[in-house]
Design a protein around this motif. Sequence first.
Motif, PDB file in Angstrom:
ATOM      1  N   ARG A 265       0.850  -1.202   0.000  1.00  0.00           N
ATOM      2  CA  ARG A 265       0.000   0.000   0.000  1.00  0.00           C
ATOM      3  C   ARG A 265       0.875   1.239   0.000  1.00  0.00           C
ATOM      4  NH1 ARG A 265      -4.977  -1.017   4.173  1.00  0.00           N
ATOM      5  NH2 ARG A 265      -5.358  -3.182   3.633  1.00  0.00           N
ATOM      6  N   TRP A 266       0.252   2.350  -0.303  1.00  0.00           N
ATOM      7  CA  TRP A 266       1.011   3.609  -0.322  1.00  0.00           C
ATOM      8  C   TRP A 266       1.666   3.868   1.022  1.00  0.00           C
ATOM      9  CZ3 TRP A 266      -3.885   6.611  -2.193  1.00  0.00           C
ATOM     10  CH2 TRP A 266      -4.157   6.235  -3.514  1.00  0.00           C
ATOM     11  N   LEU A 267       2.849   4.397   0.994  1.00  0.00           N
ATOM     12  CA  LEU A 267       3.509   4.842   2.219  1.00  0.00           C
ATOM     13  C   LEU A 267       3.051   6.288   2.468  1.00  0.00           C
ATOM     14  CD1 LEU A 267       7.122   3.484   1.539  1.00  0.00           C
ATOM     15  CD2 LEU A 267       5.140   2.266   2.400  1.00  0.00           C
ATOM     16  N   THR A 268       3.684   6.940   3.446  1.00  0.00           N
ATOM     17  CA  THR A 268       3.380   8.357   3.693  1.00  0.00           C
ATOM     18  C   THR A 268       4.681   9.148   3.707  1.00  0.00           C
ATOM     19  OG1 THR A 268       1.464   7.779   5.041  1.00  0.00           O
ATOM     20  CG2 THR A 268       2.330  10.005   5.321  1.00  0.00           C
ATOM     21  N   TYR A 269       4.675  10.277   3.035  1.00  0.00           N
ATOM     22  CA  TYR A 269       5.776  11.237   3.182  1.00  0.00           C
ATOM     23  C   TYR A 269       5.292  12.337   4.099  1.00  0.00           C
ATOM     24  CZ  TYR A 269       7.937   9.229  -1.052  1.00  0.00           C
ATOM     25  OH  TYR A 269       8.506   8.397  -1.966  1.00  0.00           O
ATOM     26  N   GLU A 270       6.034  12.534   5.184  1.00  0.00           N
ATOM     27  CA  GLU A 270       5.688  13.654   6.055  1.00  0.00           C
ATOM     28  C   GLU A 270       6.535  14.846   5.627  1.00  0.00           C
ATOM     29  OE1 GLU A 270       5.117  12.139  10.413  1.00  0.00           O
ATOM     30  OE2 GLU A 270       6.406  10.825   9.278  1.00  0.00           O
ATOM     31  N   TYR A 271       5.904  15.990   5.642  1.00  0.00           N
ATOM     32  CA  TYR A 271       6.588  17.179   5.125  1.00  0.00           C
ATOM     33  C   TYR A 271       6.298  18.348   6.052  1.00  0.00           C
ATOM     34  CZ  TYR A 271       8.595  19.999   1.344  1.00  0.00           C
ATOM     35  OH  TYR A 271       9.404  20.804   0.580  1.00  0.00           O
ATOM     36  N   VAL A 272       7.229  18.625   6.947  1.00  0.00           N
ATOM     37  CA  VAL A 272       7.052  19.772   7.845  1.00  0.00           C
ATOM     38  C   VAL A 272       7.271  21.030   7.016  1.00  0.00           C
ATOM     39  CG1 VAL A 272       7.958  21.014   9.848  1.00  0.00           C
ATOM     40  CG2 VAL A 272       7.749  18.540   9.927  1.00  0.00           C
ATOM     41  N   ASN A 299       1.699  14.078   3.674  1.00  0.00           N
ATOM     42  CA  ASN A 299       1.077  14.724   4.821  1.00  0.00           C
ATOM     43  C   ASN A 299       1.875  15.986   5.129  1.00  0.00           C
ATOM     44  OD1 ASN A 299      -0.478  15.170   7.038  1.00  0.00           O
ATOM     45  ND2 ASN A 299      -0.030  13.205   8.020  1.00  0.00           N
ATOM     46  N   ILE A 300       1.261  17.112   4.851  1.00  0.00           N
ATOM     47  CA  ILE A 300       1.946  18.384   5.132  1.00  0.00           C
ATOM     48  C   ILE A 300       1.687  18.743   6.600  1.00  0.00           C
ATOM     49  CG2 ILE A 300       2.018  20.854   4.599  1.00  0.00           C
ATOM     50  CD1 ILE A 300       1.074  20.123   1.766  1.00  0.00           C
ATOM     51  N   ILE A 301       2.772  18.926   7.343  1.00  0.00           N
ATOM     52  CA  ILE A 301       2.640  19.290   8.767  1.00  0.00           C
ATOM     53  C   ILE A 301       3.133  20.725   8.925  1.00  0.00           C
ATOM     54  CG2 ILE A 301       3.195  18.619  11.133  1.00  0.00           C
ATOM     55  CD1 ILE A 301       4.320  15.963  10.016  1.00  0.00           C
ATOM     56  N   PRO A 302       2.217  21.653   9.210  1.00  0.00           N
ATOM     57  CA  PRO A 302       2.694  23.030   9.432  1.00  0.00           C
ATOM     58  C   PRO A 302       3.671  23.031  10.605  1.00  0.00           C
ATOM     59  CG  PRO A 302       0.297  22.931   9.276  1.00  0.00           C
ATOM     60  CD  PRO A 302       0.771  21.520   9.363  1.00  0.00           C
ATOM     61  N   PHE A 303       4.778  23.689  10.438  1.00  0.00           N
ATOM     62  CA  PHE A 303       5.795  23.727  11.494  1.00  0.00           C
ATOM     63  C   PHE A 303       5.191  24.242  12.805  1.00  0.00           C
ATOM     64  CE2 PHE A 303       9.063  26.365  13.691  1.00  0.00           C
ATOM     65  CZ  PHE A 303       9.800  25.311  14.208  1.00  0.00           C
ATOM     66  N   GLU A 318       0.043  30.366   3.310  1.00  0.00           N
ATOM     67  CA  GLU A 318       1.261  29.680   2.846  1.00  0.00           C
ATOM     68  C   GLU A 318       1.042  28.168   2.760  1.00  0.00           C
ATOM     69  OE1 GLU A 318       4.828  32.632   4.466  1.00  0.00           O
ATOM     70  OE2 GLU A 318       3.784  31.339   5.897  1.00  0.00           O
ATOM     71  N   ILE A 319       0.319  27.645   3.735  1.00  0.00           N
ATOM     72  CA  ILE A 319       0.061  26.192   3.748  1.00  0.00           C
ATOM     73  C   ILE A 319      -0.763  25.803   2.523  1.00  0.00           C
ATOM     74  CG2 ILE A 319      -1.049  24.291   4.996  1.00  0.00           C
ATOM     75  CD1 ILE A 319      -0.650  26.018   7.591  1.00  0.00           C
ATOM     76  N   TYR A 320      -1.855  26.531   2.297  1.00  0.00           N
ATOM     77  CA  TYR A 320      -2.739  26.130   1.199  1.00  0.00           C
ATOM     78  C   TYR A 320      -2.142  26.431  -0.167  1.00  0.00           C
ATOM     79  CZ  TYR A 320      -5.884  24.546   4.673  1.00  0.00           C
ATOM     80  OH  TYR A 320      -6.412  23.830   5.714  1.00  0.00           O
ATOM     81  N   TYR A 332      -0.673  11.164  -5.875  1.00  0.00           N
ATOM     82  CA  TYR A 332      -1.382  10.514  -4.747  1.00  0.00           C
ATOM     83  C   TYR A 332      -1.980  11.597  -3.843  1.00  0.00           C
ATOM     84  CZ  TYR A 332       1.334   6.751  -6.670  1.00  0.00           C
ATOM     85  OH  TYR A 332       1.871   5.860  -7.547  1.00  0.00           O
ATOM     86  N   PRO A 333      -2.797  11.164  -2.859  1.00  0.00           N
ATOM     87  CA  PRO A 333      -3.455  12.191  -2.024  1.00  0.00           C
ATOM     88  C   PRO A 333      -2.478  13.069  -1.239  1.00  0.00           C
ATOM     89  CG  PRO A 333      -4.470  10.038  -1.709  1.00  0.00           C
ATOM     90  CD  PRO A 333      -3.249   9.808  -2.525  1.00  0.00           C
ATOM     91  N   VAL A 334      -2.870  14.327  -1.099  1.00  0.00           N
ATOM     92  CA  VAL A 334      -2.089  15.288  -0.305  1.00  0.00           C
ATOM     93  C   VAL A 334      -3.008  15.786   0.809  1.00  0.00           C
ATOM     94  CG1 VAL A 334      -0.931  17.535  -0.317  1.00  0.00           C
ATOM     95  CG2 VAL A 334      -0.768  16.035  -2.333  1.00  0.00           C
ATOM     96  N   THR A 335      -2.561  15.640   2.051  1.00  0.00           N
ATOM     97  CA  THR A 335      -3.386  16.145   3.159  1.00  0.00           C
ATOM     98  C   THR A 335      -2.563  17.121   3.993  1.00  0.00           C
ATOM     99  OG1 THR A 335      -2.743  14.236   4.472  1.00  0.00           O
ATOM    100  CG2 THR A 335      -4.890  14.115   3.422  1.00  0.00           C
ATOM    101  N   VAL A 336      -3.284  17.980   4.699  1.00  0.00           N
ATOM    102  CA  VAL A 336      -2.619  18.910   5.610  1.00  0.00           C
ATOM    103  C   VAL A 336      -3.010  18.488   7.014  1.00  0.00           C
ATOM    104  CG1 VAL A 336      -2.463  21.297   6.394  1.00  0.00           C
ATOM    105  CG2 VAL A 336      -2.701  20.807   3.951  1.00  0.00           C
ATOM    106  N   ARG A 337      -2.011  18.247   7.860  1.00  0.00           N
ATOM    107  CA  ARG A 337      -2.326  17.865   9.239  1.00  0.00           C
ATOM    108  C   ARG A 337      -2.429  19.132  10.073  1.00  0.00           C
ATOM    109  NH1 ARG A 337       2.029  14.734  12.491  1.00  0.00           N
ATOM    110  NH2 ARG A 337       1.830  13.218  10.818  1.00  0.00           N
ATOM    111  N   MET A 338      -3.657  19.450  10.450  1.00  0.00           N
ATOM    112  CA  MET A 338      -3.815  20.659  11.248  1.00  0.00           C
ATOM    113  C   MET A 338      -3.323  20.393  12.663  1.00  0.00           C
ATOM    114  SD  MET A 338      -3.991  22.960   9.688  1.00  0.00           S
ATOM    115  CE  MET A 338      -4.556  24.388   8.933  1.00  0.00           C
ATOM    116  N   PRO A 339      -2.508  21.272  13.175  1.00  0.00           N
ATOM    117  CA  PRO A 339      -1.926  20.990  14.487  1.00  0.00           C
ATOM    118  C   PRO A 339      -2.979  20.899  15.575  1.00  0.00           C
ATOM    119  CG  PRO A 339      -1.365  23.206  13.757  1.00  0.00           C
ATOM    120  CD  PRO A 339      -2.107  22.557  12.642  1.00  0.00           C
ATOM    121  N   ARG A 340      -2.853  19.875  16.402  1.00  0.00           N
ATOM    122  CA  ARG A 340      -3.757  19.743  17.548  1.00  0.00           C
ATOM    123  C   ARG A 340      -2.891  19.670  18.789  1.00  0.00           C
ATOM    124  NH1 ARG A 340      -7.954  15.099  16.569  1.00  0.00           N
ATOM    125  NH2 ARG A 340      -8.914  16.139  18.337  1.00  0.00           N
ATOM    126  N   GLY A 341      -3.465  20.104  19.884  1.00  0.00           N
ATOM    127  CA  GLY A 341      -2.743  20.015  21.156  1.00  0.00           C
ATOM    128  C   GLY A 341      -1.647  21.043  21.306  1.00  0.00           C
TER     129      GLY A 341
END
Length: 366
Positions: A265-272, A299-303, A318-320, A332-341
Motif C-alpha cells: 500500500r502507499w507509504l506516507t511522506y511527512e513534510y514539515v 502529509n503536510i505538517i505546518p511547522f 502559505e500552507i494552502y 497521490y493524495p495530499v493532506t494537511v495535518r492541522m496541528p492539535r494540542g
Amino acid sequence: MQEQNRLNQVKAEGKNFLRSFEEEDLKQLLESRGFPVYRAQQITAWLWQKGESNVDKWTDLPKDLRAWIKEHSEVDTLRLTDNLQSQDDTVKFTFALADEANVEIESVLIPSRDGKRNTLCVSSQAGCAIGCTFCATGTLGLLKNLKWYHILEQLVHVQKATGKRITNVVFMGMGEPMQNLKNVITAIRKMHKYFNLGYRHITVSTVGIPKGIIKLADELPKVRLALSLHSAIQYKREQIIPLAQAISLEQIVDALKYYYEKHGRWLTYEYVLLPGFNDSKEDANALVEMGYKVPAKINIIPFNPFPEAPFRAPTKREIYRFAAMLERKYPYPVTVRMPRGRDIAGACGQLALLHKRKILESLQER
Ligand code: SAH
Ligand code: SF4
C-alpha cells in the motif's frame, strides 16, 4: 541458559519490574520459586490485557503468590507524572522511568473528531540523537533508548487514565524508532498480541534509515511506514537533518521501494512546512518526482514553533498555497495535518518543551 542469566541479572540489579519480564521469563521465575508455570499467563493477562497494576486486584491468583510478588517486585516501569488536556481533546501524558526518575518521556492521545478512533502517539526513545533543527526533541540529544516494555506501558497507563481504548498507534513521539528497532519491533508484536491492534493500525515514522526500513519490512511488512522527508532536494535536506549528510535520498528511496513491495500500500511522506525554506515551486516539483519513485501520500505538517526555533509557523495562506501547488501535479493524495494540542505543547515536534524547561531550571538552581 539465557533465561537463567536474565534472572540472575534482574536479581543482581536488586529490582524486579514485573512488566520487564517476557512470559517465558516469568514462567522460569515462577518455576524456580515453586509456583506453577501456568500462573505466568494469568499474570501477563493482568499486566497487559487488563492493564491492572495493583496486585491486590489479581484475585484469581492465590494469596501466597500475590504476597510473594509484592515482596519481591515492583509492577510498573513507568510513573505517570503529568496529564494535560488540550482544548481540542488531545491529552498529553508525561512519564518518568521508574528506575531513573530524571528521565522523562511523553505520549499524546489524539481522539478522532467522530469519536471512533483513539490514536496514541508513543515515544521510542527519551530525547533523540538525530538533532533535526526544527524539532524540540532533537535539541535534547539522546537520553535513553526505551525498552519494549516502556513503549508498551504507555498504552496501559493512557487507557487506564482515560477509559478509552486505543485503536491506533503512531511512533511519532520522542525518538527515532529505527535507532531502537529491536525494542520497537518487540513492542509492536505485543501491541498486536495483547491490545488486539491490527498491524495496519500501527505506523512507524522514521527520518530515513535504510537498514531499519529494510529490517522492518522483513519483520513486520503490514505495519505502516511514514518517511519524514521534509525536502526532496538533497542539499536542502542536509541543512535541516544532520543525518542526511551521511544517508542520501537515493539510498532511502531504494529501501522504501523494498518496503512498498512487501507492504503493498502507499507509504506516507511527512513534510514539515518551513516557510521560506521548503515551500517554493521547485520544492513542490521535487516532491512530485518522489511520488513517481515510490507511491506515497503526502502529509503536510505546518511547522510547530517552540522557543528559539530557527523557523516560524507558516500562515494558513502559505500552507494552502503549497498544498495547491502539489495537488495539481502529485499523483497521490495530499493532506494537511492541522496541528492539535498546541496549547499543551503536545503537537508534533514539541515534545521536549517540558524537559527543556526543567533542564534550564535545574541549571539556574545551581
Ligand atoms: N524520529 C521520527 C519520529 C518522531 S518525529 C521522525 O522524525 O519521523 C514525528 C514527526 O514530527 C516527524 O515527521 C517530524 O519531522 C515531525 N516534527 C518534528 N518537529 C516538528 C515541529 N517542530 N513541527 C512540526 N512537526 C515536527
Ligand atoms: Fe529525532 Fe524525529 Fe526529531 Fe529528527 S524529527 S530530531 S529524527 S525525533
